[in-house]
Scaffold this motif. Structure first.
Motif, PDB file in Angstrom:
ATOM      1  N   ARG A 150      58.203  38.123  46.199  1.00 27.03           N
ATOM      2  CA  ARG A 150      57.587  38.716  47.384  1.00 27.03           C
ATOM      3  C   ARG A 150      56.099  38.390  47.502  1.00 27.03           C
ATOM      4  N   VAL A 151      55.578  37.677  46.524  1.00 26.38           N
ATOM      5  CA  VAL A 151      54.177  37.262  46.559  1.00 26.38           C
ATOM      6  C   VAL A 151      54.117  35.855  47.136  1.00 26.38           C
ATOM      7  N   ALA A 152      53.225  35.633  48.093  1.00 24.48           N
ATOM      8  CA  ALA A 152      53.083  34.304  48.692  1.00 24.48           C
ATOM      9  C   ALA A 152      52.782  33.271  47.606  1.00 24.48           C
ATOM     10  N   PRO A 153      53.403  32.094  47.669  1.00 21.09           N
ATOM     11  CA  PRO A 153      53.195  31.080  46.620  1.00 21.09           C
ATOM     12  C   PRO A 153      51.736  30.790  46.328  1.00 21.09           C
ATOM     13  N   GLU A 154      50.891  30.747  47.370  1.00 22.20           N
ATOM     14  CA  GLU A 154      49.476  30.443  47.141  1.00 22.20           C
ATOM     15  C   GLU A 154      48.728  31.574  46.452  1.00 22.20           C
ATOM     16  N   GLU A 155      49.332  32.754  46.395  1.00 18.45           N
ATOM     17  CA  GLU A 155      48.716  33.895  45.722  1.00 18.45           C
ATOM     18  C   GLU A 155      49.272  34.120  44.320  1.00 18.45           C
ATOM     19  N   ARG A 156      50.252  33.330  43.921  1.00 17.79           N
ATOM     20  CA  ARG A 156      50.883  33.517  42.609  1.00 17.79           C
ATOM     21  C   ARG A 156      50.052  32.890  41.497  1.00 17.79           C
ATOM     22  N   ASN A 157      48.865  33.395  41.341  1.00 12.12           N
ATOM     23  CA  ASN A 157      47.998  32.979  40.249  1.00 12.12           C
ATOM     24  C   ASN A 157      47.776  34.198  39.364  1.00 12.12           C
ATOM     25  N   MET A 158      48.067  34.055  38.064  1.00 13.62           N
ATOM     26  CA  MET A 158      48.048  35.216  37.184  1.00 13.62           C
ATOM     27  C   MET A 158      46.675  35.862  37.113  1.00 13.62           C
ATOM     28  N   ILE A 159      45.620  35.070  37.076  1.00 10.02           N
ATOM     29  CA  ILE A 159      44.268  35.623  37.008  1.00 10.02           C
ATOM     30  C   ILE A 159      43.960  36.389  38.290  1.00 10.02           C
ATOM     31  N   ARG A 160      44.282  35.802  39.432  1.00  9.66           N
ATOM     32  CA  ARG A 160      44.015  36.466  40.707  1.00  9.66           C
ATOM     33  C   ARG A 160      44.807  37.777  40.820  1.00  9.66           C
ATOM     34  N   LEU A 161      46.083  37.734  40.430  1.00 10.41           N
ATOM     35  CA  LEU A 161      46.919  38.931  40.540  1.00 10.41           C
ATOM     36  C   LEU A 161      46.410  40.067  39.659  1.00 10.41           C
ATOM     37  N   LEU A 162      45.883  39.729  38.493  1.00 10.37           N
ATOM     38  CA  LEU A 162      45.368  40.758  37.593  1.00 10.37           C
ATOM     39  C   LEU A 162      44.239  41.555  38.229  1.00 10.37           C
ATOM     40  N   PHE A 163      43.488  40.915  39.105  1.00 11.31           N
ATOM     41  CA  PHE A 163      42.331  41.570  39.712  1.00 11.31           C
ATOM     42  C   PHE A 163      42.596  42.063  41.137  1.00 11.31           C
ATOM     43  N   THR A 164      43.695  41.635  41.749  1.00 11.46           N
ATOM     44  CA  THR A 164      43.951  42.036  43.129  1.00 11.46           C
ATOM     45  C   THR A 164      45.099  43.020  43.283  1.00 11.46           C
ATOM     46  N   ARG A 165      46.054  43.004  42.352  1.00 17.05           N
ATOM     47  CA  ARG A 165      47.227  43.856  42.513  1.00 17.05           C
ATOM     48  C   ARG A 165      47.097  45.126  41.685  1.00 17.05           C
ATOM     49  N   LYS A 166      47.213  46.251  42.358  1.00 16.30           N
ATOM     50  CA  LYS A 166      47.094  47.546  41.688  1.00 16.30           C
ATOM     51  C   LYS A 166      48.214  47.761  40.679  1.00 16.30           C
ATOM     52  N   GLU A 167      49.347  47.089  40.883  1.00 16.49           N
ATOM     53  CA  GLU A 167      50.469  47.247  39.959  1.00 16.49           C
ATOM     54  C   GLU A 167      50.075  46.898  38.527  1.00 16.49           C
ATOM     55  N   PHE A 168      49.272  45.844  38.380  1.00 13.98           N
ATOM     56  CA  PHE A 168      48.873  45.425  37.035  1.00 13.98           C
ATOM     57  C   PHE A 168      47.867  46.401  36.428  1.00 13.98           C
ATOM     58  N   ARG A 169      46.960  46.883  37.228  1.00 13.60           N
ATOM     59  CA  ARG A 169      45.966  47.842  36.708  1.00 13.60           C
ATOM     60  C   ARG A 169      46.636  49.144  36.288  1.00 13.60           C
ATOM     61  N   ARG A 170      47.653  49.560  37.024  1.00 14.45           N
ATOM     62  CA  ARG A 170      48.362  50.794  36.660  1.00 14.45           C
ATOM     63  C   ARG A 170      49.273  50.583  35.469  1.00 14.45           C
ATOM     64  N   LEU A 171      49.820  49.385  35.346  1.00 17.59           N
ATOM     65  CA  LEU A 171      50.809  49.117  34.309  1.00 17.59           C
ATOM     66  C   LEU A 171      50.211  49.116  32.911  1.00 17.59           C
ATOM     67  N   ALA A 172      49.135  48.384  32.715  1.00 20.24           N
ATOM     68  CA  ALA A 172      48.576  48.197  31.372  1.00 20.24           C
ATOM     69  C   ALA A 172      47.712  49.386  30.971  1.00 20.24           C
ATOM     70  N   VAL A 173      48.021  49.980  29.822  1.00 19.94           N
ATOM     71  CA  VAL A 173      47.200  51.083  29.310  1.00 19.94           C
ATOM     72  C   VAL A 173      45.784  50.585  29.066  1.00 19.94           C
ATOM     73  N   ASN A 174      45.670  49.413  28.457  1.00 20.26           N
ATOM     74  CA  ASN A 174      44.370  48.779  28.274  1.00 20.26           C
ATOM     75  C   ASN A 174      44.331  47.531  29.144  1.00 20.26           C
ATOM     76  N   TRP A 175      43.989  47.723  30.416  1.00 19.00           N
ATOM     77  CA  TRP A 175      44.012  46.622  31.369  1.00 19.00           C
ATOM     78  C   TRP A 175      43.033  45.528  30.974  1.00 19.00           C
ATOM     79  N   GLU A 176      41.881  45.879  30.410  1.00 26.11           N
ATOM     80  CA  GLU A 176      40.899  44.862  30.024  1.00 26.11           C
ATOM     81  C   GLU A 176      41.438  43.955  28.928  1.00 26.11           C
ATOM     82  N   GLN A 177      42.146  44.539  27.970  1.00 28.07           N
ATOM     83  CA  GLN A 177      42.740  43.722  26.913  1.00 28.07           C
ATOM     84  C   GLN A 177      43.808  42.808  27.495  1.00 28.07           C
ATOM     85  N   PHE A 178      44.607  43.354  28.385  1.00 32.18           N
ATOM     86  CA  PHE A 178      45.655  42.590  29.053  1.00 32.18           C
ATOM     87  C   PHE A 178      45.053  41.411  29.809  1.00 32.18           C
ATOM     88  N   SER A 179      44.012  41.688  30.577  1.00 35.81           N
ATOM     89  CA  SER A 179      43.358  40.642  31.364  1.00 35.81           C
ATOM     90  C   SER A 179      42.651  39.631  30.467  1.00 35.81           C
TER      91      SER A 179
END
Length: 279
Positions: A150-179
């Protein structure tokens, strides 16, 4: 231009590594109070057995010649690990030619690689290219992270998603370590392909759009294959604990498999099985 970018990246890297050390850690007397953290340039030069002027020029990003053996001496003085040493050499020497540009969506996973990630049914797997563009994933990854379809192909960059999608920030207990684990991989690619202007454009975009990215990038480590222990708080499954193993897929496309293995002595795999069966 590529040479200037490479030398500037080398300059920043040397300064950052020097700032991480203190005199006591390298066997030097502490001396008087210092205005800035870390070793002085002359101290690094002394430890490496080179002249202060030459090292200063190197750190300033001037186009000075350095042999592999001298770089190894500097790496030892700065207490670099093996990945950081490789990164130092990548920045210090011109690459053999211009890197071949990658086009989004151009990478096709081989049938054998697709079978491998499919067979890892309860280990989320994300396959990315040298720009951290996501080019493949298995069903488990869609359940744990998000539905990448459901993510546009041009937006499927892992680094970009880590900083733009709230799902990743909510998912990781230690988001900074994850990123940080992905930034360490991205930095290793940056050192290898520093002549590719895409990286500078991408970094400028991320720093402009995400204020917290700049500090994390400047303090990021270098790792070609990080092994990271991660704790997630999944919206439906609750606590899940994974071990990240990053594997390089050798071939023309320079792909990487990031495999999230459920931690032993946890019920993470059982939770993922139930999550996937509920649909």
């Amino acid at each position: 231009m590529a040479s200037q970018v490479r030398l500037q990246a080398l300059s920043v890297f040397l300064k950052n590594q020097r700032a991480k050390l203190n005199p006591e850690s390298v066997g030097l007397p502490a001396g008087a109070r210092r205005r800035t953290p870390g070793l002085r340039r002359e101290e690094v030069a002394q430890l490496a057995g080179v002249s202060t002027t030459w090292y200063t020029w190197l750190e300033q990003g001037r186009d000075v010649k350095a042999s592999a053996s001298v770089l190894d001496c500097i790496a030892t003085a700065l207490q670099l690990n093996m990945d950081e040493r490789k990164y130092l050499h990548s920045l210090a020497f011109e690459s053999g030619g211009e890197p071949v540009p990658l086009r989004q969506g151009a990478v096709q996973l081989s049938p054998s690689l697709r079978k491998i990630i499919t067979e890892l049914a309860y280990c989320p797997v994300i396959v990315s290219d040298r720009m951290c563009n996501i080019v493949g994933w298995n069903a488990a990854a869609s359940y744990v992270f998000l539905d990448f379809e459901r993510v546009a192909p041009e937006e499927r960059n892992m680094i970009r998603l880590l900083f733009t999608r709230k799902e990743f920030r909510r998912l990781a207990v230690n988001w900074e370590q994850f990123s940080s684990s992905f930034l360490s991989i991205f930095r290793s690619y940056y050192g290898e392909y520093v002549g590719d202007g895409w990286y500078e454009q991408f970094l400028e975009e991320m720093m402009r759009e995400h204020p917290d990215f700049k500090a994390m990038w400047e303090n990021s480590q270098v790792s070609y294959a990080p092994e990271v222990h991660l704790e997630f708080r999944h919206a439906r499954a609750g606590k899940m604990v994974y071990e990240l193993t990053s594997l390089k897929v050798y071939g023309a496309d320079d792909l990487r498999c990031n495999v999230y293995t459920p931690a032993l002595d946890t019920n993470t795999e059982a939770k993922l099985r139930q999550l996937m069966e509920e649909k």
